[in-house]
Design a protein around this motif. Sequence first.
Motif, PDB file in Angstrom:
ATOM      1  N   LEU A  88      11.829 -16.801 -29.304  1.00 16.52           N
ATOM      2  CA  LEU A  88      13.160 -16.657 -28.096  1.00 16.52           C
ATOM      3  C   LEU A  88      12.993 -15.156 -27.297  1.00 16.52           C
ATOM      4  CD1 LEU A  88      15.425 -17.673 -26.377  1.00 16.52           C
ATOM      5  CD2 LEU A  88      16.971 -17.165 -28.220  1.00 16.52           C
ATOM      6  N   ILE A  89      13.122 -14.245 -28.495  1.00 17.48           N
ATOM      7  CA  ILE A  89      13.076 -12.923 -28.133  1.00 17.48           C
ATOM      8  C   ILE A  89      11.915 -12.709 -26.970  1.00 17.48           C
ATOM      9  CG2 ILE A  89      11.958 -12.053 -29.990  1.00 17.48           C
ATOM     10  CD1 ILE A  89      13.764  -9.653 -29.831  1.00 17.48           C
ATOM     11  N   ASP A  90      10.786 -13.158 -27.581  1.00 17.77           N
ATOM     12  CA  ASP A  90       9.594 -12.914 -26.561  1.00 17.77           C
ATOM     13  C   ASP A  90       9.535 -13.599 -25.273  1.00 17.77           C
ATOM     14  OD1 ASP A  90       8.473 -11.591 -28.581  1.00 17.77           O
ATOM     15  OD2 ASP A  90       7.350 -13.263 -29.446  1.00 17.77           O
ATOM     16  N   ARG A  91      10.054 -14.782 -25.381  1.00 17.39           N
ATOM     17  CA  ARG A  91      10.240 -15.386 -23.975  1.00 17.39           C
ATOM     18  C   ARG A  91      11.200 -14.681 -22.941  1.00 17.39           C
ATOM     19  NH1 ARG A  91      11.876 -20.242 -27.008  1.00 17.39           N
ATOM     20  NH2 ARG A  91      13.689 -20.339 -25.717  1.00 17.39           N
ATOM     21  N   LYS A  92      12.206 -14.164 -23.566  1.00 16.02           N
ATOM     22  CA  LYS A  92      13.312 -13.317 -22.595  1.00 16.02           C
ATOM     23  C   LYS A  92      12.706 -12.277 -22.140  1.00 16.02           C
ATOM     24  CE  LYS A  92      16.896 -15.963 -23.244  1.00 16.02           C
ATOM     25  NZ  LYS A  92      17.518 -16.728 -22.164  1.00 16.02           N
ATOM     26  N   PHE A  93      11.781 -11.731 -22.782  1.00 17.98           N
ATOM     27  CA  PHE A  93      11.159 -10.443 -22.582  1.00 17.98           C
ATOM     28  C   PHE A  93      10.055 -10.720 -21.606  1.00 17.98           C
ATOM     29  CE2 PHE A  93       8.333  -6.567 -23.742  1.00 17.98           C
ATOM     30  CZ  PHE A  93       9.225  -5.689 -23.498  1.00 17.98           C
ATOM     31  N   TYR A  94       9.299 -11.506 -21.775  1.00 18.10           N
ATOM     32  CA  TYR A  94       7.943 -11.965 -20.832  1.00 18.10           C
ATOM     33  C   TYR A  94       8.678 -12.356 -19.418  1.00 18.10           C
ATOM     34  CZ  TYR A  94       5.172 -12.107 -24.919  1.00 18.10           C
ATOM     35  OH  TYR A  94       4.597 -11.824 -26.213  1.00 18.10           O
ATOM     36  N   HIS A  95       9.962 -13.054 -19.450  1.00 17.51           N
ATOM     37  CA  HIS A  95      10.376 -13.619 -18.327  1.00 17.51           C
ATOM     38  C   HIS A  95      10.906 -12.453 -17.589  1.00 17.51           C
ATOM     39  CE1 HIS A  95      13.425 -16.699 -16.397  1.00 17.51           C
ATOM     40  NE2 HIS A  95      12.776 -16.319 -15.671  1.00 17.51           N
ATOM     41  N   ILE A  96      11.706 -11.433 -18.132  1.00 17.61           N
ATOM     42  CA  ILE A  96      12.179 -10.405 -17.387  1.00 17.61           C
ATOM     43  C   ILE A  96      11.313  -9.629 -16.730  1.00 17.61           C
ATOM     44  CG2 ILE A  96      13.197  -8.119 -17.753  1.00 17.61           C
ATOM     45  CD1 ILE A  96      15.124  -9.583 -19.896  1.00 17.61           C
ATOM     46  N   LYS A  97      10.119  -9.054 -17.418  1.00 16.80           N
ATOM     47  CA  LYS A  97       9.094  -8.235 -17.025  1.00 16.80           C
ATOM     48  C   LYS A  97       8.152  -8.927 -15.893  1.00 16.80           C
ATOM     49  CE  LYS A  97       6.799  -6.958 -20.523  1.00 16.80           C
ATOM     50  NZ  LYS A  97       5.899  -5.990 -21.411  1.00 16.80           N
ATOM     51  N   SER A  98       8.041 -10.392 -15.948  1.00 22.99           N
ATOM     52  CA  SER A  98       7.214 -11.034 -15.006  1.00 22.99           C
ATOM     53  C   SER A  98       7.937 -11.161 -13.822  1.00 22.99           C
ATOM     54  CB  SER A  98       6.623 -12.335 -15.597  1.00 22.99           C
ATOM     55  OG  SER A  98       5.828 -12.075 -16.781  1.00 22.99           O
ATOM     56  N   LYS A  99       9.236 -11.652 -13.887  1.00 25.99           N
ATOM     57  CA  LYS A  99       9.986 -11.910 -12.730  1.00 25.99           C
ATOM     58  C   LYS A  99      10.145 -10.681 -11.967  1.00 25.99           C
ATOM     59  CE  LYS A  99      14.141 -14.091 -11.036  1.00 25.99           C
ATOM     60  NZ  LYS A  99      15.583 -14.886 -11.441  1.00 25.99           N
ATOM     61  N   ALA A 100      10.382  -9.749 -12.706  1.00 21.49           N
ATOM     62  CA  ALA A 100      10.702  -8.386 -11.770  1.00 21.49           C
ATOM     63  C   ALA A 100       9.217  -7.815 -11.345  1.00 21.49           C
ATOM     64  CB  ALA A 100      10.995  -7.353 -12.763  1.00 21.49           C
ATOM     65  N   ALA A 101       8.125  -8.099 -11.908  1.00 24.95           N
ATOM     66  CA  ALA A 101       6.790  -7.562 -11.339  1.00 24.95           C
ATOM     67  C   ALA A 101       6.572  -8.367 -10.253  1.00 24.95           C
ATOM     68  CB  ALA A 101       5.802  -7.774 -12.400  1.00 24.95           C
ATOM     69  N   CYS A 102       6.869  -9.605 -10.028  1.00 22.95           N
ATOM     70  CA  CYS A 102       6.608 -10.578  -9.049  1.00 22.95           C
ATOM     71  C   CYS A 102       7.421 -10.135  -7.904  1.00 22.95           C
ATOM     72  CB  CYS A 102       6.499 -12.136  -9.203  1.00 22.95           C
ATOM     73  SG  CYS A 102       5.175 -12.574 -10.181  1.00 22.95           S
ATOM     74  N   LYS A 103       8.725  -9.935  -7.983  1.00 23.59           N
ATOM     75  CA  LYS A 103       9.600  -9.338  -7.241  1.00 23.59           C
ATOM     76  C   LYS A 103       9.265  -7.992  -6.426  1.00 23.59           C
ATOM     77  CE  LYS A 103      14.599  -8.372  -6.169  1.00 23.59           C
ATOM     78  NZ  LYS A 103      15.814  -8.237  -6.777  1.00 23.59           N
ATOM     79  N   ASN A 104       8.861  -7.047  -7.264  1.00 24.79           N
ATOM     80  CA  ASN A 104       8.741  -5.625  -6.847  1.00 24.79           C
ATOM     81  C   ASN A 104       7.450  -5.436  -6.246  1.00 24.79           C
ATOM     82  OD1 ASN A 104      11.401  -5.297  -7.233  1.00 24.79           O
ATOM     83  ND2 ASN A 104      11.054  -4.736  -9.453  1.00 24.79           N
ATOM     84  N   ALA A 105       6.084  -5.968  -6.810  1.00 28.60           N
ATOM     85  CA  ALA A 105       4.844  -5.598  -6.468  1.00 28.60           C
ATOM     86  C   ALA A 105       4.636  -5.902  -5.026  1.00 28.60           C
ATOM     87  CB  ALA A 105       3.914  -6.470  -7.107  1.00 28.60           C
ATOM     88  N   ASP A 106       3.961  -5.190  -4.499  1.00 28.43           N
ATOM     89  CA  ASP A 106       3.300  -5.372  -3.100  1.00 28.43           C
ATOM     90  C   ASP A 106       2.418  -6.603  -2.806  1.00 28.43           C
ATOM     91  OD1 ASP A 106       4.759  -3.199  -1.500  1.00 28.43           O
ATOM     92  OD2 ASP A 106       3.656  -1.909  -2.958  1.00 28.43           O
ATOM     93  N   LYS A 107       1.760  -6.839  -3.892  1.00 29.11           N
ATOM     94  CA  LYS A 107       0.996  -8.013  -3.855  1.00 29.11           C
ATOM     95  C   LYS A 107       0.564  -8.485  -5.403  1.00 29.11           C
ATOM     96  CE  LYS A 107      -2.105 -10.285  -1.299  1.00 29.11           C
ATOM     97  NZ  LYS A 107      -1.538 -10.938   0.196  1.00 29.11           N
ATOM     98  N   ILE A 108       0.554  -9.822  -5.444  1.00 21.65           N
ATOM     99  CA  ILE A 108       0.307 -10.456  -6.606  1.00 21.65           C
ATOM    100  C   ILE A 108      -0.842 -11.263  -6.787  1.00 21.65           C
ATOM    101  CG2 ILE A 108       1.356 -12.440  -8.314  1.00 21.65           C
ATOM    102  CD1 ILE A 108       4.097 -12.162  -6.605  1.00 21.65           C
TER     103      ILE A 108
END
Length: 402
Positions: free
Chosen positions: A152-172
Amino acid sequence: MKAESIDHTDKVESTELEKSSSMLSAFSFKIGFDGKRAANNLTGLGNYSRFLIGQVATRFPENEYFIYTPKVKSARQIDSFLENDQLKLKLPITGGFLWRSFGILKDMAMDGIQLYHGLSHEIPFAIQHTTIKSVVTIHDLIFLRFPRYYKLIDRKFYHIKSKAACKNADKIIAISEKTKQDIISYFGTDPDKIEVIYQSCDDSFKTAFEAERLSKIRHRYKLPEQYILNVGTIEERKNLKLLVTALKNVPTDYKLVVIGKPTPYYKTVEKEIEQLNLKDRIIFLKNIPFADLPGIYQMAKLFVYPSFYEGFGIPVIEALYSQVPVIAATGSCLEEAGGPNSLYVHPEDAEELSIAINDVLSSPAKQKEMKAKGLEFVQKFNSPLVTDQLMNCYLQLLKPIA
């Protein structure tokens, strides 16, 4: 060993990329990479990172390339990678804990970085508030699609980082069309922000080993004359148990060679082996030197990869370059990696898998066709093509700076 693709579309795309790439020599940029896995991981994401960075630095030497990592592991693969004169290793100057998420921005500003590429699901928080352009590679969202495989803790951590990266990156960068669709589905990301750039594999898989070298490798690992190969971490998602079950109905003169790090799931596989009395037909290898791996592929009669879900499936690419027929599983992106002339079975149907294995092993003509057409197909993942695609992705963001 290399074969030219006869697909006209691929030829046109390659030609256009070559023209675009030739124009890049007029520019010089400072490009930073998340080097944590390149400098510390000896498998999967580490191989991807080293390959990508090494290829782009070699093909476009006019730029400066900075490898940001909190530490460096001592290993032959990593030492050889960092010996490249085009690369500049950057350890933390400002801060230590959570440096890759926050403090790294100050270091990159001091280095004059113009573009940063997060090679595995994350970029520094707040990079969008700097002048540094950012790209993030998303390999897969398996932790969302199959949460049972993760704590569970890994899922939460991965979710936060991946979602933020997709939102804030100029390109995916998505490594497959399947991963692109997952990003859109789970994060609601604008499709125009996502570019699919496939992975290639290490160039060592693209050259046939001499017979003497193959003989030494066979002797070193006590490999049988005829074997089916499976490569990957021995974990539930990779679904090795299905292959073990199918092996029961495969002729006994074929053995199974498994290369991968064991996890607790190995006990499940081991139990299946014991119940089916297959212990003498399965060889487990681990910690294989990377230099020997292409040879083990090249001597295999068949490569089987029944994974429930993958972001792409580099072992499939390695097998095709090694001119080994491939059987993989339906349900994720493996059809993208294996192409139309590999075979695909349902990841829960052991009988279907055994039928497919026997179909290939019993027909030299089919093997010959799968090898030839597989090698032809895999040229779309060749290193210069995917490297040019990557640099053109960078150039789209760097043009305003130039």
